[in-house]
Scaffold this motif. Structure first.
Motif, PDB file in Angstrom:
ATOM      1  N   GLU A  37     -57.385  -7.518  19.343  1.00 35.12           N
ATOM      2  CA  GLU A  37     -58.634  -6.849  18.984  1.00 35.12           C
ATOM      3  C   GLU A  37     -59.286  -6.134  20.163  1.00 35.12           C
ATOM      4  O   GLU A  37     -60.148  -5.289  19.990  1.00 35.12           O
ATOM      5  CB  GLU A  37     -59.633  -7.813  18.326  1.00 35.12           C
ATOM      6  CG  GLU A  37     -60.182  -8.877  19.240  1.00 35.12           C
ATOM      7  CD  GLU A  37     -59.423 -10.196  19.141  1.00 35.12           C
ATOM      8  OE1 GLU A  37     -59.935 -11.192  19.663  1.00 35.12           O
ATOM      9  OE2 GLU A  37     -58.328 -10.226  18.548  1.00 35.12           O
ATOM     10  N   TRP A  38     -58.859  -6.445  21.391  1.00 38.36           N
ATOM     11  CA  TRP A  38     -59.427  -5.765  22.560  1.00 38.36           C
ATOM     12  C   TRP A  38     -58.843  -4.380  22.769  1.00 38.36           C
ATOM     13  O   TRP A  38     -59.412  -3.577  23.510  1.00 38.36           O
ATOM     14  CB  TRP A  38     -59.247  -6.619  23.811  1.00 38.36           C
ATOM     15  CG  TRP A  38     -60.257  -7.713  23.842  1.00 38.36           C
ATOM     16  CD1 TRP A  38     -60.097  -9.001  23.423  1.00 38.36           C
ATOM     17  CD2 TRP A  38     -61.614  -7.601  24.260  1.00 38.36           C
ATOM     18  NE1 TRP A  38     -61.265  -9.699  23.558  1.00 38.36           N
ATOM     19  CE2 TRP A  38     -62.217  -8.853  24.079  1.00 38.36           C
ATOM     20  CE3 TRP A  38     -62.379  -6.548  24.768  1.00 38.36           C
ATOM     21  CZ2 TRP A  38     -63.546  -9.085  24.391  1.00 38.36           C
ATOM     22  CZ3 TRP A  38     -63.700  -6.794  25.077  1.00 38.36           C
ATOM     23  CH2 TRP A  38     -64.270  -8.048  24.892  1.00 38.36           C
ATOM     24  N   TRP A  67     -57.041  -1.868  20.051  1.00 34.63           N
ATOM     25  CA  TRP A  67     -56.414  -1.526  18.782  1.00 34.63           C
ATOM     26  C   TRP A  67     -55.799  -0.139  18.891  1.00 34.63           C
ATOM     27  O   TRP A  67     -56.416   0.800  19.389  1.00 34.63           O
ATOM     28  CB  TRP A  67     -57.457  -1.561  17.672  1.00 34.63           C
ATOM     29  CG  TRP A  67     -56.885  -1.378  16.305  1.00 34.63           C
ATOM     30  CD1 TRP A  67     -56.496  -2.376  15.458  1.00 34.63           C
ATOM     31  CD2 TRP A  67     -56.620  -0.152  15.635  1.00 34.63           C
ATOM     32  NE1 TRP A  67     -56.001  -1.833  14.297  1.00 34.63           N
ATOM     33  CE2 TRP A  67     -56.065  -0.462  14.382  1.00 34.63           C
ATOM     34  CE3 TRP A  67     -56.776   1.184  15.966  1.00 34.63           C
ATOM     35  CZ2 TRP A  67     -55.689   0.494  13.466  1.00 34.63           C
ATOM     36  CZ3 TRP A  67     -56.395   2.154  15.059  1.00 34.63           C
ATOM     37  CH2 TRP A  67     -55.853   1.801  13.824  1.00 34.63           C
ATOM     38  N   SER A 124     -62.032  -5.385  13.138  1.00 33.63           N
ATOM     39  CA  SER A 124     -62.329  -6.379  14.174  1.00 33.63           C
ATOM     40  C   SER A 124     -62.052  -5.858  15.586  1.00 33.63           C
ATOM     41  O   SER A 124     -62.225  -6.575  16.563  1.00 33.63           O
ATOM     42  CB  SER A 124     -61.517  -7.656  13.931  1.00 33.63           C
ATOM     43  OG  SER A 124     -60.135  -7.384  14.040  1.00 33.63           O
ATOM     44  N   ALA A 125     -61.664  -4.579  15.701  1.00 32.47           N
ATOM     45  CA  ALA A 125     -61.334  -4.006  17.012  1.00 32.47           C
ATOM     46  C   ALA A 125     -62.572  -3.879  17.881  1.00 32.47           C
ATOM     47  O   ALA A 125     -63.617  -3.431  17.437  1.00 32.47           O
ATOM     48  CB  ALA A 125     -60.683  -2.643  16.826  1.00 32.47           C
ATOM     49  N   LYS A 126     -62.429  -4.280  19.135  1.00 29.20           N
ATOM     50  CA  LYS A 126     -63.499  -4.126  20.116  1.00 29.20           C
ATOM     51  C   LYS A 126     -63.379  -2.777  20.826  1.00 29.20           C
ATOM     52  O   LYS A 126     -64.377  -2.193  21.223  1.00 29.20           O
ATOM     53  CB  LYS A 126     -63.452  -5.270  21.113  1.00 29.20           C
ATOM     54  CG  LYS A 126     -63.807  -6.612  20.478  1.00 29.20           C
ATOM     55  CD  LYS A 126     -63.698  -7.723  21.482  1.00 29.20           C
ATOM     56  CE  LYS A 126     -64.087  -9.084  21.007  1.00 29.20           C
ATOM     57  NZ  LYS A 126     -63.982  -9.452  19.658  1.00 29.20           N
ATOM     58  N   THR A 127     -62.160  -2.296  21.027  1.00 21.70           N
ATOM     59  CA  THR A 127     -61.913  -0.955  21.561  1.00 21.70           C
ATOM     60  C   THR A 127     -60.785  -0.328  20.751  1.00 21.70           C
ATOM     61  O   THR A 127     -59.906  -1.025  20.254  1.00 21.70           O
ATOM     62  CB  THR A 127     -61.505  -0.961  23.055  1.00 21.70           C
ATOM     63  OG1 THR A 127     -60.338  -1.753  23.216  1.00 21.70           O
ATOM     64  CG2 THR A 127     -62.615  -1.486  23.934  1.00 21.70           C
TER      65      THR A 127
END
Length: 102
Positions: free
Chosen positions: A50-51, A53, A65-68
């Motif tokens: 998820e950090w 994607w 749910s991706a953070k970046t």
């Protein structure tokens, strides 16, 4: 961070980046090439998916749910990055227009 400084990891990464950036073929994948070359001198650990994607290797189910988000060149679709941004991120068009008008 102390260990990173003691081993002069920043200097090592800068030297590798400088060497890789002189090769025009390497620049297109520098984000991948640098860690690949550096991993034998500087400990590099993978982050959870998820950090970072990317459409190439992540499913659309995990996008929320991706953070970046890496607007990478997908070799399967060959769609330009700005088109990918418009498809994946509904707010992109408005933000892009706002930036153009600054």
């Amino acid at each position: 961070l102390d260990r990173f400084r003691r081993m002069r990891a920043g200097d090592s990464l800068r030297m590798m980046y400088d060497n890789l950036s002189q090769d025009p073929n390497s620049l297109s994948n520098l984000d991948q090439d640098l860690p690949n070359y550096a991993q034998h001198q500087v400990p590099i650990f993978s982050l959870p998916q998820e950090w970072l994607w990317c459409q190439t290797w992540c499913s659309m189910d995990t996008l929320k749910s991706a953070k970046t988000i890496d607007l990478c060149n997908n070799p399967l679709t060959k769609t330009p990055k700005l088109e990918v941004a418009k498809q994946l991120l509904p707010e992109w068009v408005e933000l892009d227009n706002e930036a153009k008008n600054v």
